[in-house]
Design a protein around this motif. Structure first.
Motif, short mmCIF file in Angstrom:
data_model
loop_
_atom_site.label_atom_id
_atom_site.label_comp_id
_atom_site.label_asym_id
_atom_site.label_seq_id
_atom_site.Cartn_x
_atom_site.Cartn_y
_atom_site.Cartn_z
N VAL A 196 -9.27 66.86 -15.83
CA VAL A 196 -8.35 67.60 -16.69
C VAL A 196 -8.85 67.57 -18.14
O VAL A 196 -9.58 66.67 -18.56
CB VAL A 196 -6.92 67.00 -16.63
CG1 VAL A 196 -6.37 67.13 -15.22
CG2 VAL A 196 -6.91 65.54 -17.08
N ASN A 197 -8.45 68.60 -18.89
CA ASN A 197 -8.74 68.70 -20.32
C ASN A 197 -10.24 68.59 -20.61
O ASN A 197 -10.66 67.94 -21.58
CB ASN A 197 -7.98 67.62 -21.10
CG ASN A 197 -7.87 67.96 -22.58
OD1 ASN A 197 -7.90 69.13 -22.97
ND2 ASN A 197 -7.77 66.95 -23.42
N LEU A 198 -11.06 69.22 -19.78
CA LEU A 198 -12.49 69.24 -20.03
C LEU A 198 -12.76 70.08 -21.29
O LEU A 198 -12.09 71.09 -21.52
CB LEU A 198 -13.24 69.84 -18.83
CG LEU A 198 -13.14 69.03 -17.53
CD1 LEU A 198 -13.74 69.80 -16.36
CD2 LEU A 198 -13.81 67.68 -17.68
N PRO A 199 -13.71 69.66 -22.12
CA PRO A 199 -13.89 70.29 -23.44
C PRO A 199 -14.16 71.80 -23.41
O PRO A 199 -13.55 72.54 -24.16
CB PRO A 199 -15.09 69.54 -24.02
CG PRO A 199 -15.08 68.24 -23.32
CD PRO A 199 -14.61 68.52 -21.94
N GLY A 200 -15.07 72.28 -22.57
CA GLY A 200 -15.33 73.70 -22.53
C GLY A 200 -15.76 74.29 -23.85
O GLY A 200 -16.64 73.77 -24.54
N MET A 201 -15.08 75.36 -24.27
CA MET A 201 -15.43 76.08 -25.49
C MET A 201 -14.52 75.69 -26.66
O MET A 201 -14.40 76.45 -27.62
CB MET A 201 -15.35 77.58 -25.25
CG MET A 201 -16.26 78.10 -24.14
SD MET A 201 -18.02 77.88 -24.48
CE MET A 201 -18.22 78.97 -25.89
N LYS A 202 -13.92 74.52 -26.59
CA LYS A 202 -13.04 74.10 -27.68
C LYS A 202 -13.79 74.06 -29.00
O LYS A 202 -14.87 73.48 -29.11
CB LYS A 202 -12.46 72.71 -27.39
CG LYS A 202 -11.42 72.68 -26.28
CD LYS A 202 -10.90 71.27 -26.07
CE LYS A 202 -9.88 71.21 -24.95
NZ LYS A 202 -9.40 69.83 -24.71
N GLY A 203 -13.21 74.69 -30.01
CA GLY A 203 -13.77 74.63 -31.35
C GLY A 203 -14.81 75.67 -31.67
O GLY A 203 -15.27 75.76 -32.81
N VAL A 204 -15.21 76.46 -30.67
CA VAL A 204 -16.20 77.52 -30.91
C VAL A 204 -15.71 78.82 -30.27
O VAL A 204 -14.95 78.79 -29.30
CB VAL A 204 -17.59 77.14 -30.36
CG1 VAL A 204 -18.15 75.93 -31.08
CG2 VAL A 204 -17.55 76.90 -28.86
N PRO A 205 -16.14 79.97 -30.79
CA PRO A 205 -15.70 81.24 -30.21
C PRO A 205 -16.15 81.38 -28.76
O PRO A 205 -17.26 81.00 -28.40
CB PRO A 205 -16.39 82.28 -31.11
CG PRO A 205 -16.67 81.57 -32.38
CD PRO A 205 -16.97 80.16 -31.99
N SER A 206 -15.28 81.94 -27.93
CA SER A 206 -15.61 82.13 -26.52
C SER A 206 -15.38 83.58 -26.10
O SER A 206 -14.28 84.11 -26.30
CB SER A 206 -14.75 81.22 -25.64
OG SER A 206 -15.02 81.44 -24.27
N PRO A 207 -16.39 84.21 -25.52
CA PRO A 207 -16.20 85.57 -25.00
C PRO A 207 -15.39 85.53 -23.71
O PRO A 207 -15.11 84.46 -23.16
CB PRO A 207 -17.63 86.05 -24.74
CG PRO A 207 -18.40 84.80 -24.47
CD PRO A 207 -17.77 83.73 -25.32
N ALA A 208 -15.03 86.69 -23.20
CA ALA A 208 -14.27 86.77 -21.96
C ALA A 208 -15.16 86.45 -20.77
O ALA A 208 -16.34 86.78 -20.75
CB ALA A 208 -13.67 88.17 -21.80
N VAL A 209 -14.57 85.79 -19.76
CA VAL A 209 -15.29 85.52 -18.51
C VAL A 209 -15.32 86.82 -17.70
O VAL A 209 -14.29 87.43 -17.45
CB VAL A 209 -14.60 84.40 -17.71
CG1 VAL A 209 -15.25 84.25 -16.33
CG2 VAL A 209 -14.67 83.09 -18.48
N VAL A 210 -16.51 87.21 -17.26
CA VAL A 210 -16.69 88.44 -16.50
C VAL A 210 -16.68 88.17 -15.00
O VAL A 210 -16.14 88.94 -14.21
CB VAL A 210 -18.02 89.13 -16.90
CG1 VAL A 210 -18.27 90.38 -16.05
CG2 VAL A 210 -17.99 89.50 -18.38
N GLN A 211 -17.27 87.05 -14.57
CA GLN A 211 -17.37 86.72 -13.15
C GLN A 211 -17.58 85.22 -13.01
O GLN A 211 -17.93 84.54 -13.98
CB GLN A 211 -18.55 87.46 -12.51
CG GLN A 211 -19.83 87.28 -13.31
CD GLN A 211 -21.09 87.39 -12.48
OE1 GLN A 211 -21.10 87.10 -11.29
NE2 GLN A 211 -22.17 87.78 -13.12
N MET A 212 -17.37 84.71 -11.80
CA MET A 212 -17.57 83.28 -11.54
C MET A 212 -18.32 83.07 -10.23
O MET A 212 -18.16 83.83 -9.28
CB MET A 212 -16.23 82.54 -11.48
CG MET A 212 -15.52 82.47 -12.81
SD MET A 212 -14.10 81.33 -12.78
CE MET A 212 -14.91 79.75 -12.55
#
Length: 210
Positions: free
Chosen positions: A161-177
């Motif tokens: 849970v609460n993995l950092p990911g894109m916290k604090g920086v701009p993030s574009p939209a996810v297109v696919q996974m």
């Protein structure tokens, strides 16, 4: 990047693929690209404060020189990039596009280009490995966000849970996974696990990465 003073028509400025929107973005007579300080700071959730001398501003703990354009304070793009510890600034002359790669501070390249993925970046000092976040970069641009979850974790019901990911920086939209099972693991995580990639580019673009 040489251009007439104040030229901005057709000019695009992006941070991690997210556009910095402002009519104040422009190139100076000597070719330097100046970007709206307020618009840039907003993408990071930071404040941008012009100092009393009206020649400098405070941004993310740094003092940067400003020049006014259309009533807005603008800053040389490399000074803004340095203030957020950006990893790269590139310029595409054909597209008239500036691109700032700004991963979370401390992120370093941990692999070369992997086909259909790109380079892998992470912050080992912060303990991000092996789970992630891991950032995919190709030709100086952000292409994916990855996590690696052990098969044993899923079987035992372990929460992440609460993995950092894109916290604090701009993030574009996810297109696919992509969610891929690695039955024998791989270098960097040698146990059976799932690689989970959230791509910010299309599958067609992804497959062109060599």
């Amino acid at each position: 990047m040489a251009a007439a003073e104040g030229k901005s028509a057709g000019l695009t400025v992006q941070v991690n693929g997210v556009q910095v929107v402002s009519t104040a973005n422009h190139r100076s007579a000597d070719g330097k690209l100046y970007v709206s300080g307020h618009a840039f700071a907003e993408l990071f959730g930071k404040t941008f404060s012009v100092n009393k001398d009206h020649k400098t501003a405070a941004f993310n703990g740094k003092t940067v020189s400003i020049r006014m354009k259309n009533g807005e304070p603008t800053v040389w793009i490399r000074d803004l990039a340095d203030a957020v510890h950006a990893q790269n600034v590139s310029w595409d002359k054909a597209k008239q596009e500036a691109y700032v790669l700004a991963l979370p501070e401390g992120s370093i390249k941990i692999s070369g280009v992997v086909p259909a993925m790109g380079e892998h970046w992470a912050n080992p000092q912060a303990g991000d490995l092996p789970t992630g976040p891991i950032y995919g970069v190709y030709e100086g641009k952000l292409v994916f966000l990855e996590y690696m979850i052990a098969q044993d974790d899923f079987e035992k019901g372990v929460n992440h849970v609460n993995l950092p990911g894109m916290k604090g920086v701009p993030s574009p939209a996810v297109v696919q996974m992509d969610v891929e099972f690695q039955a024998h693991g791989h270098e960097g995580f040698e146990v059976p696990h799932y690689d989970i990639h959230a791509y910010f580019i299309s599958d067609e673009e992804q497959q062109k990465i060599k």
